[in-house]
Design a protein around this motif. Structure first.
Motif, short mmCIF file in Angstrom:
data_model
loop_
_atom_site.label_atom_id
_atom_site.label_comp_id
_atom_site.label_asym_id
_atom_site.label_seq_id
_atom_site.Cartn_x
_atom_site.Cartn_y
_atom_site.Cartn_z
N ASN A 18 0.83 -1.21 0.00
CA ASN A 18 0.00 0.00 0.00
C ASN A 18 0.86 1.26 0.00
O ASN A 18 0.54 2.24 -0.69
N VAL A 19 1.94 1.25 0.78
CA VAL A 19 2.83 2.40 0.83
C VAL A 19 3.46 2.65 -0.54
O VAL A 19 3.46 3.77 -1.06
N LEU A 20 3.99 1.59 -1.15
CA LEU A 20 4.63 1.74 -2.46
C LEU A 20 3.62 2.17 -3.52
O LEU A 20 3.94 2.99 -4.40
N SER A 21 2.40 1.65 -3.45
CA SER A 21 1.35 2.07 -4.39
C SER A 21 1.01 3.54 -4.20
O SER A 21 0.77 4.27 -5.18
N ASP A 50 3.76 6.98 7.19
CA ASP A 50 2.87 5.86 7.46
C ASP A 50 3.62 4.53 7.26
O ASP A 50 3.47 3.60 8.06
N GLY A 51 4.41 4.46 6.21
CA GLY A 51 5.17 3.24 5.95
C GLY A 51 6.24 2.97 7.00
O GLY A 51 6.42 1.82 7.42
N VAL A 52 6.92 4.01 7.44
CA VAL A 52 7.96 3.85 8.46
C VAL A 52 7.33 3.38 9.78
O VAL A 52 7.87 2.49 10.45
N ILE A 53 6.17 3.94 10.13
CA ILE A 53 5.48 3.51 11.36
C ILE A 53 5.08 2.04 11.25
O ILE A 53 5.27 1.26 12.20
N SER A 58 5.85 -3.52 12.79
CA SER A 58 6.06 -4.90 12.34
C SER A 58 7.28 -5.50 13.03
O SER A 58 7.26 -6.66 13.45
N ARG A 59 8.33 -4.70 13.15
CA ARG A 59 9.55 -5.19 13.82
C ARG A 59 9.27 -5.53 15.28
O ARG A 59 9.66 -6.59 15.78
N HIS A 60 8.58 -4.63 15.98
CA HIS A 60 8.24 -4.89 17.38
C HIS A 60 7.37 -6.13 17.51
O HIS A 60 7.60 -6.97 18.38
#
Length: 200
Positions: A18-21, A50-53, A58-60
């Protein structure tokens, strides 16, 4: 790969797509001979934020960790909450009105953890409310912190733990995970959608 890890991976890939789109859409609709307009710059910044968040969350979630969180003054907490909602407002063309209706004698809030939870909840609530402005009421008393979205009249399906098999984006997974860690309770009543978080 176990089913929980696979579901998290699918959610992460879905959100990244979604971010890349979003980035591609902004660039494709812009004149390549001209610099981005101020509006498109804001939209591009909001999509990347939004993508960085989503990536951090996801990492957490993948590592089973939560961010460190210090107690802050209510004024600082609400200001930072408003700033963190700004990219979402740009993406969804909404304004947010955050107001305080608590006891000023003990207006301290658990920083980033509760703020991230409130931001994730707001993201899930947005499709369920009408209007250009979404009101969020913050309250505190000696026993709990409370957030109310008066315009929300239902709990989004993505926030119902009993619907475990339902596909969820990272924001919904974050809200469920952090809500559980905070001991938060979510309900709908005459005041709107309300979350209560017991004090530590």
């Amino acid at each position: 790969m176990d089913s929980t890890s696979e579901a998290l991976l699918r959610s992460s890939l879905h959100d990244l797509a979604n971010v890349l789109s979003g980035i591609r859409g902004i660039l494709e609709l812009s004149d390549p001979e001209q610099p981005l307009t101020p509006r498109d710059r804001l939209r591009l910044d909001a999509v990347i934020t939004d993508g960085v968040i989503a990536l951090e969350r996801s990492r957490h979630l993948g590592m089973g960790t939560l961010p460190e969180s210090m107690v802050e003054s209510g004024l600082d907490w609400r200001h930072q909450f408003s700033e963190q909602l700004r990219p979402m407002g740009t993406l969804f063309r909404r304004n947010f009105n955050i107001r305080f209706a608590g006891e000023l004698t003990d207006d301290r809030w658990p920083g980033e953890l509760l703020r991230g939870y409130a931001t994730a909840l707001t993201r899930q609530i947005l499709p369920y409310v009408q209007g250009e402005t979404l009101e969020i009421i913050t309250q505190s008393n000696p026993k709990e912190w409370c957030l109310v979205w008066p315009q929300a009249t239902v709990i989004p399906e993505s926030l119902k733990p009993e619907l475990a098999a339902r596909p969820r984006d990272i924001s919904a997974r974050w809200a469920l995970r952090v809500g559980e860690s905070l001991g938060a309770s979510l309900r709908v009543d005459g005041d709107g959608l309300t979350v209560r978080v017991p004090r530590f």
